[in-house]
Motif scaffolding. Sequence first.
Motif, PDB file in Angstrom:
ATOM      1  N   GLN A 541       0.827  -1.213   0.000  1.00  0.00           N
ATOM      2  CA  GLN A 541       0.000   0.000   0.000  1.00  0.00           C
ATOM      3  C   GLN A 541       0.860   1.260   0.000  1.00  0.00           C
ATOM      4  O   GLN A 541       0.563   2.214  -0.704  1.00  0.00           O
ATOM      5  CB  GLN A 541      -0.911   0.026   1.247  1.00  0.00           C
ATOM      6  N   VAL A 542       1.928   1.230   0.802  1.00  0.00           N
ATOM      7  CA  VAL A 542       2.820   2.402   0.861  1.00  0.00           C
ATOM      8  C   VAL A 542       3.379   2.692  -0.535  1.00  0.00           C
ATOM      9  O   VAL A 542       3.366   3.825  -1.013  1.00  0.00           O
ATOM     10  CB  VAL A 542       3.989   2.159   1.862  1.00  0.00           C
ATOM     11  N   LEU A 543       3.835   1.639  -1.198  1.00  0.00           N
ATOM     12  CA  LEU A 543       4.493   1.803  -2.496  1.00  0.00           C
ATOM     13  C   LEU A 543       3.556   2.395  -3.562  1.00  0.00           C
ATOM     14  O   LEU A 543       4.010   3.006  -4.519  1.00  0.00           O
ATOM     15  CB  LEU A 543       5.046   0.455  -2.998  1.00  0.00           C
ATOM     16  N   SER A 544       2.243   2.197  -3.370  1.00  0.00           N
ATOM     17  CA  SER A 544       1.313   2.719  -4.378  1.00  0.00           C
ATOM     18  C   SER A 544       0.643   4.023  -3.915  1.00  0.00           C
ATOM     19  O   SER A 544      -0.349   4.453  -4.491  1.00  0.00           O
ATOM     20  CB  SER A 544       0.257   1.662  -4.701  1.00  0.00           C
ATOM     21  N   SER A 545       1.163   4.638  -2.857  1.00  0.00           N
ATOM     22  CA  SER A 545       0.540   5.871  -2.346  1.00  0.00           C
ATOM     23  C   SER A 545       1.245   7.120  -2.855  1.00  0.00           C
ATOM     24  O   SER A 545       2.461   7.126  -3.020  1.00  0.00           O
ATOM     25  CB  SER A 545       0.603   5.909  -0.813  1.00  0.00           C
ATOM     26  N   ASP A 546       0.448   8.143  -3.034  1.00  0.00           N
ATOM     27  CA  ASP A 546       1.002   9.452  -3.369  1.00  0.00           C
ATOM     28  C   ASP A 546       0.362  10.422  -2.383  1.00  0.00           C
ATOM     29  O   ASP A 546      -0.820  10.771  -2.521  1.00  0.00           O
ATOM     30  CB  ASP A 546       0.634   9.783  -4.824  1.00  0.00           C
ATOM     31  N   ILE A 547       1.120  10.832  -1.392  1.00  0.00           N
ATOM     32  CA  ILE A 547       0.534  11.626  -0.305  1.00  0.00           C
ATOM     33  C   ILE A 547      -0.074  12.933  -0.830  1.00  0.00           C
ATOM     34  O   ILE A 547      -1.187  13.303  -0.463  1.00  0.00           O
ATOM     35  CB  ILE A 547       1.581  11.903   0.809  1.00  0.00           C
ATOM     36  N   LYS A 548       0.625  13.592  -1.740  1.00  0.00           N
ATOM     37  CA  LYS A 548       0.128  14.889  -2.260  1.00  0.00           C
ATOM     38  C   LYS A 548      -1.230  14.699  -2.931  1.00  0.00           C
ATOM     39  O   LYS A 548      -2.151  15.490  -2.756  1.00  0.00           O
ATOM     40  CB  LYS A 548       1.126  15.446  -3.270  1.00  0.00           C
ATOM     41  N   ASN A 549      -1.309  13.596  -3.670  1.00  0.00           N
ATOM     42  CA  ASN A 549      -2.527  13.304  -4.416  1.00  0.00           C
ATOM     43  C   ASN A 549      -3.724  13.007  -3.500  1.00  0.00           C
ATOM     44  O   ASN A 549      -4.869  13.237  -3.860  1.00  0.00           O
ATOM     45  CB  ASN A 549      -2.211  12.073  -5.282  1.00  0.00           C
ATOM     46  N   MET A 550      -3.440  12.484  -2.298  1.00  0.00           N
ATOM     47  CA  MET A 550      -4.544  12.075  -1.408  1.00  0.00           C
ATOM     48  C   MET A 550      -4.940  13.187  -0.435  1.00  0.00           C
ATOM     49  O   MET A 550      -5.960  13.094   0.221  1.00  0.00           O
ATOM     50  CB  MET A 550      -4.165  10.884  -0.523  1.00  0.00           C
ATOM     51  N   LYS A 551      -4.090  14.181  -0.322  1.00  0.00           N
ATOM     52  CA  LYS A 551      -4.224  15.175   0.749  1.00  0.00           C
ATOM     53  C   LYS A 551      -5.649  15.733   0.901  1.00  0.00           C
ATOM     54  O   LYS A 551      -6.234  15.705   1.989  1.00  0.00           O
ATOM     55  CB  LYS A 551      -3.227  16.311   0.521  1.00  0.00           C
ATOM     56  N   ALA A 552      -6.211  16.230  -0.215  1.00  0.00           N
ATOM     57  CA  ALA A 552      -7.520  16.889  -0.146  1.00  0.00           C
ATOM     58  C   ALA A 552      -8.587  15.898   0.319  1.00  0.00           C
ATOM     59  O   ALA A 552      -9.422  16.224   1.176  1.00  0.00           O
ATOM     60  CB  ALA A 552      -7.864  17.451  -1.520  1.00  0.00           C
ATOM     61  N   SER A 553      -8.538  14.660  -0.198  1.00  0.00           N
ATOM     62  CA  SER A 553      -9.564  13.668   0.176  1.00  0.00           C
ATOM     63  C   SER A 553      -9.445  13.303   1.651  1.00  0.00           C
ATOM     64  O   SER A 553     -10.446  13.146   2.347  1.00  0.00           O
ATOM     65  CB  SER A 553      -9.422  12.397  -0.649  1.00  0.00           C
ATOM     66  N   VAL A 554      -8.197  13.149   2.125  1.00  0.00           N
ATOM     67  CA  VAL A 554      -8.002  12.794   3.539  1.00  0.00           C
ATOM     68  C   VAL A 554      -8.532  13.924   4.424  1.00  0.00           C
ATOM     69  O   VAL A 554      -9.228  13.687   5.421  1.00  0.00           O
ATOM     70  CB  VAL A 554      -6.509  12.495   3.838  1.00  0.00           C
ATOM     71  N   HIS A 555      -8.276  15.161   4.026  1.00  0.00           N
ATOM     72  CA  HIS A 555      -8.750  16.310   4.785  1.00  0.00           C
ATOM     73  C   HIS A 555     -10.285  16.279   4.864  1.00  0.00           C
ATOM     74  O   HIS A 555     -10.885  16.492   5.907  1.00  0.00           O
ATOM     75  CB  HIS A 555      -8.249  17.581   4.102  1.00  0.00           C
ATOM     76  N   ARG A 556     -10.898  15.983   3.709  1.00  0.00           N
ATOM     77  CA  ARG A 556     -12.360  15.922   3.648  1.00  0.00           C
ATOM     78  C   ARG A 556     -12.873  14.794   4.556  1.00  0.00           C
ATOM     79  O   ARG A 556     -13.829  14.962   5.305  1.00  0.00           O
ATOM     80  CB  ARG A 556     -12.796  15.651   2.205  1.00  0.00           C
ATOM     81  N   LEU A 557     -12.205  13.669   4.507  1.00  0.00           N
ATOM     82  CA  LEU A 557     -12.637  12.501   5.309  1.00  0.00           C
ATOM     83  C   LEU A 557     -12.629  12.844   6.808  1.00  0.00           C
ATOM     84  O   LEU A 557     -13.533  12.477   7.546  1.00  0.00           O
ATOM     85  CB  LEU A 557     -11.715  11.316   5.016  1.00  0.00           C
ATOM     86  N   LEU A 558     -11.615  13.574   7.228  1.00  0.00           N
ATOM     87  CA  LEU A 558     -11.498  13.886   8.659  1.00  0.00           C
ATOM     88  C   LEU A 558     -12.587  14.839   9.129  1.00  0.00           C
ATOM     89  O   LEU A 558     -12.812  14.998  10.321  1.00  0.00           O
ATOM     90  CB  LEU A 558     -10.108  14.462   8.971  1.00  0.00           C
ATOM     91  N   ASN A 559     -13.248  15.482   8.174  1.00  0.00           N
ATOM     92  CA  ASN A 559     -14.333  16.386   8.564  1.00  0.00           C
ATOM     93  C   ASN A 559     -15.704  15.726   8.483  1.00  0.00           C
ATOM     94  O   ASN A 559     -16.719  16.358   8.750  1.00  0.00           O
ATOM     95  CB  ASN A 559     -14.305  17.650   7.702  1.00  0.00           C
ATOM     96  N   LEU A 560     -15.729  14.445   8.117  1.00  0.00           N
ATOM     97  CA  LEU A 560     -17.013  13.738   8.044  1.00  0.00           C
ATOM     98  C   LEU A 560     -17.400  13.231   9.426  1.00  0.00           C
ATOM     99  O   LEU A 560     -16.540  12.897  10.235  1.00  0.00           O
ATOM    100  CB  LEU A 560     -16.909  12.556   7.065  1.00  0.00           C
ATOM    101  N   ASN A 561     -18.697  13.153   9.657  1.00  0.00           N
ATOM    102  CA  ASN A 561     -19.145  12.728  10.992  1.00  0.00           C
ATOM    103  C   ASN A 561     -19.904  11.408  10.994  1.00  0.00           C
ATOM    104  O   ASN A 561     -20.392  10.978  12.027  1.00  0.00           O
ATOM    105  CB  ASN A 561     -20.020  13.820  11.621  1.00  0.00           C
ATOM    106  N   GLU A 562     -20.037  10.793   9.812  1.00  0.00           N
ATOM    107  CA  GLU A 562     -20.777   9.533   9.767  1.00  0.00           C
ATOM    108  C   GLU A 562     -19.876   8.422   9.221  1.00  0.00           C
ATOM    109  O   GLU A 562     -19.217   8.594   8.198  1.00  0.00           O
ATOM    110  CB  GLU A 562     -22.005   9.669   8.874  1.00  0.00           C
TER     111      GLU A 562
END
Length: 577
Positions: A541-562
Amino acid sequence: MTSFSIHGIGVSNGIAIGKAHLISNALLEVVQYDIDIKNVSNEVKRFDEAIASVKVELNKIKSQLPSNSPGELGAFIDTHIMILSDKSLSSMPRAIIENERCNAEWAIKKQMDSVVNQFDQIEDQYLRERKQDVIQVVERVIKILLGHSNQIAVKNQEKLTILVAHDISPADALHFKNHKYAAFITDGGGVTSHTAILSRSLNIPSIVALQNARALIRDNDLIIVDGTQGIVIVNPSLDIQKYYKQLQDLWGNEQEKLQRIKTKKSITKDGSPIHLFANIEVPNDIVSVNASGATGIGLFRTEFLFMNRKDMPDEEEQFLAYKKVAEAMGKKPVTIRTLDSGADKQTALNNKKISPNPALGLRAIRLCLSEPKVFMTQLRAILRASHFGNIKILFPMLSSISELRQTKLILERAKASLRKEKIKFNEKILIGGMIEIPAAAISADIFAQELDFLSIGTNDLIQYALAIDRTDDAVSHLYNPLHPAVLKLIALTVKSAHKYKKSIAICGEMAGEPKLTKLLIGMGIEQLSMHPSHILRVKQQVLSSDIKNMKASVHRLLNLNEVDKIETLLKRINQLN
Ligand code: PEP
Ligand code: MG
């Protein structure tokens, strides 16, 4: 034979096909029946033969103990032999058979109940808990009387044997490390119970929380254990056996493929290194650490050195164990966590204290602070071993800064005592704290200022944040790492660590779950410490990750409440890159 399936929680992946071996709980099967007067002497003889046969069995087990098993195991077996020879068990049931004209199983169970009752009256907790030994011995006798086998330790048959237990303690599971079973399934337990964690360390498929497996499965039934799906299939048809055999081969092939990335550096596509470390329980686990490609040890659960024994390991014994691991790892980091004794990990230290709610009681650092001598012994042993490798110290269950300061004071005393004796240790040893109590996550800022590194123990963090006993299968369906509150506590801790430029790790079970890897590294986690068998899947999983590419989605996920919305977005994040 009827085929059926039972569902539980898969805690260790893979597929096993083998014969069931039921352990323990023979006591539940005992019923009372009358014996004709002319058969009473035969019944007494049957009883005597069962006692004699268990004696032979125990002596045989003792003589066959593997040379690397802890010395205390031999002592335990001696205790069982002694209990068996005591006349309250070996001869008093005879009188019950004769007087009440009842069956031998019933007679010994009746006698056991009265003995156990006497144990309950004893004030000393250690002695009181010896009643478990009496129960285990009687279970052996009853199994023989019922015509069941007691032979869990017959080596050659084990490869295809699947252990079916009502529940096992971490101490039992530690004993099983010396045997090669095909799988392990239990009625009780939760996904991050210490038992489940240890089952995983056996590196065989395991399922817990099956509720009724012991009642539904019989000795020698053919069973399939699908640890990935959490399904047990009893008496499968030939077609089903064939299907699972194929799945088993597929699993094996996949494992082989993963080996190809073993020596690859763990780095994301956009160049961030992610350290993948191993969790260990005993020094011998370094064999699987080296085989896994882990680049260090992120969590050495030292309490396992204290379990299954009546005494405490002294400074020398501990020093040798820590030194062995440090030397075997060379320059790679070895994070030694100080004793996390208590709750479901009982040691002789806990036997002195009764806690009405052990998970909230005198456990881990609290217990060590209340036993400064024991704590000092361990700290001296760790410090001494630090001269032989790259050791870091990790304190478990910190809840307040004053607790940390008190802890550091004792550490300074341990250092001072070694200096006085001119014993070498690493003066610059790094000190870290486990963030596993919500209060610590909320105050992570202050912990980050006073420590060199933080390590999030998500198993306990989830347990305490969601008020879910990690060992209780009745609430295990509510145990959710993706609960928004859990993610917020992790994010808060990461933010504090980054603010003070301290390294941040996760060493709970979340670290070893490949579905969470992208999310965790997207949140800024730089180190993941897990059971060695998960390292390669997580690395994939690490090898196929691009942190910059995921940043916005991860930020959005952390603001979800359900939770369901979080799960949907997580699926999308896992498909990114
Ligand atoms: C945790 O709580 O996540 C942890 C790693 O510690 P343990 O599982 O030993 O309690
Ligand atoms: Mg913990």
